[in-house]
Write a protein that holds these residues in place. Structure first.
Motif, short mmCIF file in Angstrom:
data_model
loop_
_atom_site.label_atom_id
_atom_site.label_comp_id
_atom_site.label_asym_id
_atom_site.label_seq_id
_atom_site.Cartn_x
_atom_site.Cartn_y
_atom_site.Cartn_z
N ILE A 1 0.84 -1.20 0.00
CA ILE A 1 0.00 0.00 0.00
C ILE A 1 0.87 1.25 0.00
CG2 ILE A 1 -1.55 1.39 1.45
CD1 ILE A 1 -3.02 -1.25 2.11
N ASN A 2 1.93 1.25 0.78
CA ASN A 2 2.84 2.40 0.80
C ASN A 2 3.46 2.64 -0.57
OD1 ASN A 2 2.38 2.97 3.51
ND2 ASN A 2 4.08 1.70 4.19
N ARG A 3 3.85 1.57 -1.24
CA ARG A 3 4.42 1.69 -2.58
C ARG A 3 3.38 2.23 -3.56
NH1 ARG A 3 4.51 -0.20 -7.33
NH2 ARG A 3 2.98 -1.83 -6.99
N LEU A 4 2.18 1.70 -3.46
CA LEU A 4 1.10 2.16 -4.34
C LEU A 4 0.75 3.61 -4.08
CD1 LEU A 4 -1.18 -1.00 -4.25
CD2 LEU A 4 0.07 -0.14 -6.24
N GLU B 1 2.68 6.02 -3.24
CA GLU B 1 3.66 6.87 -3.93
C GLU B 1 3.34 6.98 -5.42
OE1 GLU B 1 7.66 5.60 -3.13
OE2 GLU B 1 7.32 5.58 -0.96
N SER B 2 3.04 5.85 -6.03
CA SER B 2 2.69 5.83 -7.45
C SER B 2 1.42 6.62 -7.71
CB SER B 2 2.52 4.37 -7.92
OG SER B 2 2.04 4.33 -9.23
N ILE B 3 0.44 6.44 -6.86
CA ILE B 3 -0.84 7.13 -7.02
C ILE B 3 -0.66 8.63 -6.87
CG2 ILE B 3 -3.11 7.49 -5.94
CD1 ILE B 3 -3.01 4.39 -5.33
N GLN B 4 0.10 9.06 -5.86
CA GLN B 4 0.30 10.49 -5.63
C GLN B 4 1.00 11.14 -6.83
OE1 GLN B 4 2.35 10.65 -1.90
NE2 GLN B 4 0.48 10.37 -0.70
N MET B 5 2.00 10.47 -7.37
CA MET B 5 2.71 11.01 -8.52
C MET B 5 1.76 11.16 -9.72
SD MET B 5 5.77 9.37 -10.79
CE MET B 5 4.65 8.12 -11.38
N ARG C 1 -6.05 -1.57 -6.65
CA ARG C 1 -5.26 -2.52 -5.86
C ARG C 1 -5.10 -2.04 -4.43
NH1 ARG C 1 0.11 -4.03 -7.35
NH2 ARG C 1 -0.32 -5.80 -6.03
N ARG C 2 -4.87 -0.74 -4.26
CA ARG C 2 -4.73 -0.18 -2.91
C ARG C 2 -6.02 -0.41 -2.11
NH1 ARG C 2 -4.04 6.13 -1.97
NH2 ARG C 2 -6.10 5.98 -2.90
N LEU D 1 -8.94 -3.66 2.09
CA LEU D 1 -10.01 -4.58 2.50
C LEU D 1 -9.42 -5.87 3.05
CD1 LEU D 1 -12.57 -4.18 -0.42
CD2 LEU D 1 -12.73 -3.23 1.88
N ASP D 2 -8.38 -6.39 2.38
CA ASP D 2 -7.72 -7.61 2.85
C ASP D 2 -7.13 -7.42 4.24
OD1 ASP D 2 -8.34 -8.98 0.53
OD2 ASP D 2 -6.34 -8.75 -0.36
N ILE D 3 -6.51 -6.28 4.47
CA ILE D 3 -5.92 -6.00 5.78
C ILE D 3 -6.99 -6.01 6.86
CG2 ILE D 3 -4.87 -4.17 7.20
CD1 ILE D 3 -3.12 -3.48 4.78
N GLU D 4 -8.10 -5.36 6.59
CA GLU D 4 -9.19 -5.32 7.57
C GLU D 4 -9.69 -6.72 7.87
OE1 GLU D 4 -12.08 -2.55 6.04
OE2 GLU D 4 -10.58 -0.93 5.99
#
Length: 67
Positions: free
Chosen positions: A13-16, A18-22, A46-47, A52-55
């Motif tokens: 999620i952290n990696r995504l 960064e990609s999303i923000q850019m 995906r994020r 949802l998976d984490i929850e």
């Protein structure tokens, strides 16, 4: 085991993020081409799914801990 999956999902999620923000900045400035836009949408989806998976994993972990 659940904690490992939670940590792996959080890392992804952290990696995504960064990609999303850019790409969000490029999107707001009308600078995304079709392929970049498609990846932006895929990453956002995906994020969302990983969150949802984490929850779900946390609920399962907490349910086992309560037993």
């Amino acid at each position: 085991m659940a904690i490992d999956m939670i940590m792996a999902h959080e890392s992804e999620i952290n990696r995504l993020n960064e990609s999303i923000q850019m790409r969000q900045q490029l999107y707001e400035n009308d600078q995304l081409n079709d392929q970049e836009y498609e990846q932006f949408v895929i990453d956002a989806g995906r994020r969302f799914a990983l969150q949802l998976d984490i929850e779900k994993l946390k609920r399962e972990r907490d349910g086992r801990a309560a037993q």
